[in-house]
Design a protein around this motif. Structure first.
Motif, short mmCIF file in Angstrom:
data_model
loop_
_atom_site.label_atom_id
_atom_site.label_comp_id
_atom_site.label_asym_id
_atom_site.label_seq_id
_atom_site.Cartn_x
_atom_site.Cartn_y
_atom_site.Cartn_z
N UNK A 60 0.64 -1.03 0.05
CA UNK A 60 -0.06 0.06 -0.04
C UNK A 60 0.81 1.20 -0.02
N UNK A 61 1.71 1.29 -0.86
CA UNK A 61 2.73 2.27 -0.79
C UNK A 61 2.01 3.55 -1.62
N UNK A 62 2.40 4.61 -0.89
CA UNK A 62 1.78 6.04 -1.59
C UNK A 62 2.81 6.24 -2.80
N UNK A 63 1.88 6.84 -3.70
CA UNK A 63 2.98 7.53 -5.04
C UNK A 63 3.90 8.51 -4.35
N UNK A 64 3.83 9.37 -3.36
CA UNK A 64 4.81 10.49 -2.98
C UNK A 64 5.90 9.64 -2.42
N UNK A 65 5.64 8.37 -1.72
CA UNK A 65 6.75 7.59 -1.22
C UNK A 65 7.62 6.61 -1.96
N UNK A 66 6.90 6.39 -3.34
CA UNK A 66 7.40 5.14 -4.15
C UNK A 66 8.68 5.19 -4.58
N UNK A 67 9.30 6.38 -4.65
CA UNK A 67 10.52 6.62 -5.22
C UNK A 67 11.64 6.01 -4.25
N UNK A 68 11.43 5.97 -3.02
CA UNK A 68 12.47 5.39 -2.09
C UNK A 68 12.46 3.87 -2.17
N UNK A 69 11.47 3.26 -3.06
CA UNK A 69 11.51 1.65 -3.10
C UNK A 69 12.06 1.24 -4.39
#
Length: 336
Positions: free
Chosen positions: A186-195
Motif C-alpha cells: 500500500x505504497x503511496x505515490x509520494x513515497x514510491x521513489x524510495x522503493x
C-alpha cells in the motif's frame, strides 16, 4: 552507480559488480576494503537487493566504490575517456583482482533471477492503446494503471541470443523497467521513489499468434540490461511530475525503427508502484515494466501481418543514460 551482474574469467556463477570507467569492480573481492563482515557476505544481485547480509547492500556497494577510488588516489575513472589509462591494473588483495577490465568478463542480465515481472501499458499513447485493443491484444485501461504478470523464468542479458520459435512469429518490445529494492505494501505515490533500486532497459519478446482466439501474445523471454542504474544518477532527468525524461531508441539491423521519450508515460513509475502494491506486498527483485513504447514493436509498425523477426537479425534498444541492450536473433533449441 551502474550495477552489473557478470561472469568473471574462468568463472561460472554470476557476481554483482559496479561498472566504473572501462572496468568492473568485483564487489565480493573488493568488499574487504570496507570490512571483514562485508567480505564474508554473499554478493549476487538478488542478495544485495534483499539485504540478506547487513553489510552487503546497495549502500555498502557505494562505500566499496569509494574505497576503490580512494586506493587509486581519488581519481574517478568514470570521468575519463574509456581506455585512456589502465587504472585497474594492479588493484589486488593477495592474488585476487578487485577490478577487472570489462572486456574480460561476460555481462549477464543485471538481475538474472527476477522475482516477478509486472508489465503495464504506460508508455503507449492513447492511439496505440486503441489500435492494440482493436487488434485483440492485451492493453491496460486507458483511465488508470493496469498490469499483467509476464513470465519471469526466462531472463536474458546483453548480447545473449533470443531463439526463434519453431513455427510462430516473434516480436520485440522496447520498454523501460525499474527494480524494487525495498519491501512494501500500500505504497503511496509520494513515497514510491524510495522503493526503487534502479532502472534498466527491457526488451519484452513475445510470440504473435494471429490464429489464437484471443490474439494475445505469449511471452517468449525478457532481456534486461545492460546495467541497473541507481536513481541518484538520473535525478537530473526528472520532470516536474516525477517522470524520467529519457529517450529510448529501437534499431533493427542497424536501422532505427522507433524512438520514445519516457516523459510521455501516462503514469509515472511512482504511480505504477502505488497501484501494484495495493493490498499486496512488493518485494526486492520484482521488476515493474513500463510496457512496450508506441512504435516499439513490429506489431505497431506493420500490423498482424508482419514482417516479423528472422534468424540473423539484431535488435538493439539503447538509451544514452542506460546503455545498449543488444540481442542477436537465431534458430536453436526451444527456450520453454
Amino acid at each position: 552507480m551502474r550495477l552489473v551482474s557478470f561472469i568473471p574469467p574462468a568463472g561460472s556463477t554470476a557476481r554483482a559488480g559496479v561498472l566504473l570507467g572501462d572496468a568492473i569492480i568485483d564487489l565480493a573481492a573488493a568488499a574487504a576494503l570496507i570490512s571483514e563482515e562485508a567480505a564474508a557476505a554473499q554478493w549476487d544481485m538478488l542478495s544485495l537487493l534483499r539485504g540478506d547480509h547487513p553489510d552487503a547492500t546497495i549502500a555498502a556497494a557505494a562505500d566499496i566504490v569509494q574505497a576503490v577510488i580512494n586506493v587509486m588516489g581519488g581519481a574517478d575513472p568514470s570521468e575519463a575517456p574509456l581506455g585512456e589509462f589502465n587504472w585497474h591494473e594492479g588493484l589486488t588483495i593477495g592474488d585476487t583482482a578487485l577490478v577487472i577490465p570489462a572486456t574480460q568478463v561476460r555481462l549477464v542480465a543485471p538481475l538474472p533471477q527476477a522475482v516477478s515481472l509486472r508489465e503495464f501499458d504506460a508508455l503507449a499513447d492513447e492511439h496505440t492503446v486503441m489500435m492494440r485493443r482493436a487488434a485483440g491484444y492485451w492493453v491496460g485501461d486507458r483511465n488508470w494503471p493496469a498490469f499483467r504478470f509476464a513470465s519471469h523464468t526466462t531472463i536474458l542479458g546483453p548480447d545473449e541470443p533470443i531463439e526463434l520459435p519453431m513455427t510462430e512469429p516473434l516480436d520485440c518490445g522496447m520498454a523501460l523497467g525499474c527494480v524494487i529494492g525495498r519491501a512494501g505494501r500500500d505504497i503511496m505515490p509520494e513515497d514510491a521513489d524510495a522503493y526503487i533500486a534502479g532502472y534498466l532497459l527491457v526488451n519484452a519478446w513475445t510470440i504473435r499468434d494471429p490464429l489464437a482466439a484471443s490474439l494475445r501474445p505469449r511471452d517468449r523471454a525478457t532481456s534486461l540490461g545492460p546495467w541497473l542504474v541507481t536513481p541518484d544518477e538520473l535525478e537530473y532527468y526528472r520532470d516536474d511530475d516525477g517522470r524520467l525524461m529519457l529517450e529510448l531508441r529501437l534499431r533493427l539491423n542497424g536501422r532505427e525503427l522507433a524512438r520514445a521519450n519516457t516523459a510521455l508515460m501516462r503514469w509515472s513509475f511512482a504511480e505504477l508502484i502505488a497501484f501494484a502494491s495495493r493490498d499486496t506486498m512488493l518485494y526486492p527483485g520484482e521488476v515493474i515494466v513500463s510496457g512496450v513504447a508506441t512504435g516499439g514493436c513490429l506489431l505497431d509498425l506493420h500490423g498482424d501481418d508482419g514482417p516479423w523477426l528472422r534468424a540473423g537479425d539484431e535488435v538493439v534498444i539503447e538509451c544514452a543514460e542506460l546503455g545498449q541492450l543488444r540481442s542477436p536473433v537465431g534458430l536453436g533449441l526451444e527456450l520453454e
